[in-house]
Design a protein around this motif. Structure first.
Motif, mmCIF file in Angstrom:
data_model
loop_
_atom_site.group_PDB
_atom_site.id
_atom_site.type_symbol
_atom_site.label_atom_id
_atom_site.label_comp_id
_atom_site.label_asym_id
_atom_site.label_seq_id
_atom_site.Cartn_x
_atom_site.Cartn_y
_atom_site.Cartn_z
ATOM 1 N N ASN A 135 12.131 81.511 -24.381
ATOM 2 C CA ASN A 135 11.492 82.665 -23.681
ATOM 3 C C ASN A 135 11.150 83.833 -24.635
ATOM 4 O OD1 ASN A 135 10.969 81.186 -21.292
ATOM 5 N ND2 ASN A 135 12.909 82.234 -20.481
ATOM 6 N N PRO A 136 12.190 84.330 -25.459
ATOM 7 C CA PRO A 136 11.849 85.365 -26.349
ATOM 8 C C PRO A 136 11.002 85.201 -27.309
ATOM 9 C CG PRO A 136 14.210 85.352 -26.025
ATOM 10 C CD PRO A 136 13.718 84.031 -25.452
ATOM 11 N N PHE A 137 11.023 83.835 -27.627
ATOM 12 C CA PHE A 137 9.695 83.539 -28.808
ATOM 13 C C PHE A 137 8.558 83.512 -28.182
ATOM 14 C CE2 PHE A 137 7.625 80.331 -31.611
ATOM 15 C CZ PHE A 137 7.758 81.000 -32.813
ATOM 16 N N GLN A 138 8.378 83.015 -26.634
ATOM 17 C CA GLN A 138 7.211 83.222 -26.182
ATOM 18 C C GLN A 138 6.694 84.571 -26.147
ATOM 19 O OE1 GLN A 138 5.254 80.136 -25.247
ATOM 20 N NE2 GLN A 138 3.635 81.808 -25.291
ATOM 21 N N LEU A 139 7.525 85.495 -25.625
ATOM 22 C CA LEU A 139 7.208 86.654 -25.513
ATOM 23 C C LEU A 139 6.453 87.408 -26.850
ATOM 24 C CD1 LEU A 139 10.178 88.250 -23.473
ATOM 25 C CD2 LEU A 139 8.081 87.885 -22.889
ATOM 26 N N LEU A 140 7.103 86.844 -27.879
ATOM 27 C CA LEU A 140 6.437 87.489 -29.364
ATOM 28 C C LEU A 140 4.978 86.764 -29.328
ATOM 29 C CD1 LEU A 140 6.513 88.804 -32.014
ATOM 30 C CD2 LEU A 140 7.912 86.743 -32.610
ATOM 31 N N LEU A 141 5.063 85.448 -29.258
ATOM 32 C CA LEU A 141 3.562 84.908 -29.238
ATOM 33 C C LEU A 141 2.692 85.368 -28.387
ATOM 34 C CD1 LEU A 141 4.776 80.937 -29.171
ATOM 35 C CD2 LEU A 141 4.081 82.451 -31.260
ATOM 36 N N ASP A 142 3.063 85.670 -27.287
ATOM 37 C CA ASP A 142 2.065 86.539 -26.464
ATOM 38 C C ASP A 142 1.753 87.927 -26.795
ATOM 39 O OD1 ASP A 142 2.115 84.345 -24.625
ATOM 40 O OD2 ASP A 142 3.587 85.104 -23.346
ATOM 41 N N SER A 143 2.675 88.766 -27.478
ATOM 42 C CA SER A 143 2.400 89.840 -28.026
ATOM 43 C C SER A 143 1.483 90.017 -29.003
ATOM 44 C CB SER A 143 3.571 90.653 -28.225
ATOM 45 O OG SER A 143 3.355 92.071 -28.825
ATOM 46 N N LEU A 144 1.536 88.925 -29.995
ATOM 47 C CA LEU A 144 0.845 88.670 -31.205
ATOM 48 C C LEU A 144 -0.652 88.373 -30.707
ATOM 49 C CD1 LEU A 144 3.217 87.260 -33.630
ATOM 50 C CD2 LEU A 144 2.240 89.409 -33.726
ATOM 51 N N ASP A 145 -0.713 87.486 -29.824
ATOM 52 C CA ASP A 145 -2.106 87.128 -29.157
ATOM 53 C C ASP A 145 -2.766 88.232 -28.751
ATOM 54 O OD1 ASP A 145 -1.578 84.678 -30.133
ATOM 55 O OD2 ASP A 145 -1.068 83.639 -28.427
ATOM 56 N N GLU A 146 -2.006 89.249 -27.921
ATOM 57 C CA GLU A 146 -2.499 90.123 -27.432
ATOM 58 C C GLU A 146 -3.220 91.231 -28.526
ATOM 59 O OE1 GLU A 146 -1.572 94.045 -24.244
ATOM 60 O OE2 GLU A 146 0.019 92.956 -25.028
ATOM 61 N N LEU A 147 -2.626 91.305 -29.448
ATOM 62 C CA LEU A 147 -3.070 91.960 -30.851
ATOM 63 C C LEU A 147 -4.492 91.463 -31.355
ATOM 64 C CD1 LEU A 147 0.187 92.781 -32.710
ATOM 65 C CD2 LEU A 147 -1.342 94.424 -31.416
ATOM 66 N N VAL A 148 -4.539 90.076 -31.214
ATOM 67 C CA VAL A 148 -5.715 89.554 -31.621
ATOM 68 C C VAL A 148 -6.760 89.748 -30.579
ATOM 69 C CG1 VAL A 148 -6.988 86.951 -31.997
ATOM 70 C CG2 VAL A 148 -4.662 87.590 -32.899
ATOM 71 N N GLU A 149 -6.448 89.690 -29.210
ATOM 72 C CA GLU A 149 -7.437 90.046 -28.237
ATOM 73 C C GLU A 149 -8.204 91.467 -28.369
ATOM 74 O OE1 GLU A 149 -5.666 89.096 -24.502
ATOM 75 O OE2 GLU A 149 -5.334 86.963 -25.118
ATOM 76 N N VAL A 150 -7.210 92.344 -28.657
ATOM 77 C CA VAL A 150 -7.727 93.866 -28.828
ATOM 78 C C VAL A 150 -8.353 94.052 -30.117
ATOM 79 C CG1 VAL A 150 -6.037 94.457 -27.079
ATOM 80 C CG2 VAL A 150 -5.327 94.839 -29.556
#
Length: 224
Positions: A135-150
């Protein structure tokens, strides 16, 4: 610590397995993964090792259960910081705040629960692929994907950015539990903030010319 009588009652109700997992997590929190054993957990709960072996085939199986509980606590610590991050109408500011919050939760957990933190990353008897799907790794992946989205992190720079980000917060966590253990709190906070700034600048890709990037890649690539 539970008495023998309470442990027997727990076993009667089918709770001995959970009691042993909790005991293993307590042992890990106090002394790291090396302190977890069937015998020690059974003693903590107040039952015989024979009773414990009815629920766990051996040391590695119990340690895996302790790791899972430690991993849950790490995830909870990161989610707690994520929920408390500053709100913003600026999507880039908000996404960067999320990344910083995750890093803060990770480092704080490592500092406050060093035994459990070491247990999470004890690879004894583990499938490496299964651990990186945590889960911690997935949280990081989601956060970086959000930086791409914005629009802060380009799609071209996204591949393996999670490894760089993870290396920063994990490296700091290890250093603060080792050679930088005696850092005063204010200096530790400055080091964390400075490291996050360097990471964030690197993610945006605005700091180096293409020629400088080529130079660094060439110097850091393993030569045949």
């Amino acid at each position: 610590m539970e008495s023998s009588g309470s442990a027997k009652r727990a076993y009667h109700h089918g709770d001995l397995r959970n009691a042993l997992i909790s005991a293993a997590a307590e042992l890990a929190a106090a002394g790291g993964p090396g302190s977890v054993s069937i015998r020690a957990a059974a003693k903590t709960v107040g039952v015989t090792p024979t009773a414990a072996y009815r629920h766990f085939a051996g040391h590695e199986e119990l340690l895996k259960a302790a790791k899972d509980q430690a991993l849950d606590e790490l995830t909870e610590a990161m989610n707690k910081e994520l929920a408390q991050r500053a709100q913003s109408d600026d999507p880039v500011r908000y996404a960067l705040g999320s990344l910083a919050a995750l890093g803060r939760g990770y480092i704080t957990f490592a500092r406050e629960r060093p035994g459990l933190f070491r247990t999470v990353f004890s690879w004894e008897g583990e499938d490496a692929e299964a651990r990186t799907a945590s889960n911690p790794f997935q949280l990081l992946l989601d956060s970086l994907d959000e930086l791409v989205e914005v629009g802060y992190l380009s799609e071209e720079r996204r591949p393996l950015a999670e490894i760089a980000a993870w290396s920063v917060v994990h490296g700091l966590s290890i250093l603060f539990d080792g050679p930088l253990r005696e850092f005063p709190p204010e200096l530790r906070d400055q080091a964390i903030a400075r490291s996050m700034l360097i990471l964030a600048h690197g993610l945006s890709g605005n700091g180096l010319t293409p020629e400088q990037e080529d130079l660094l890649v060439a110097e850091m690539t393993t030569r045949a």
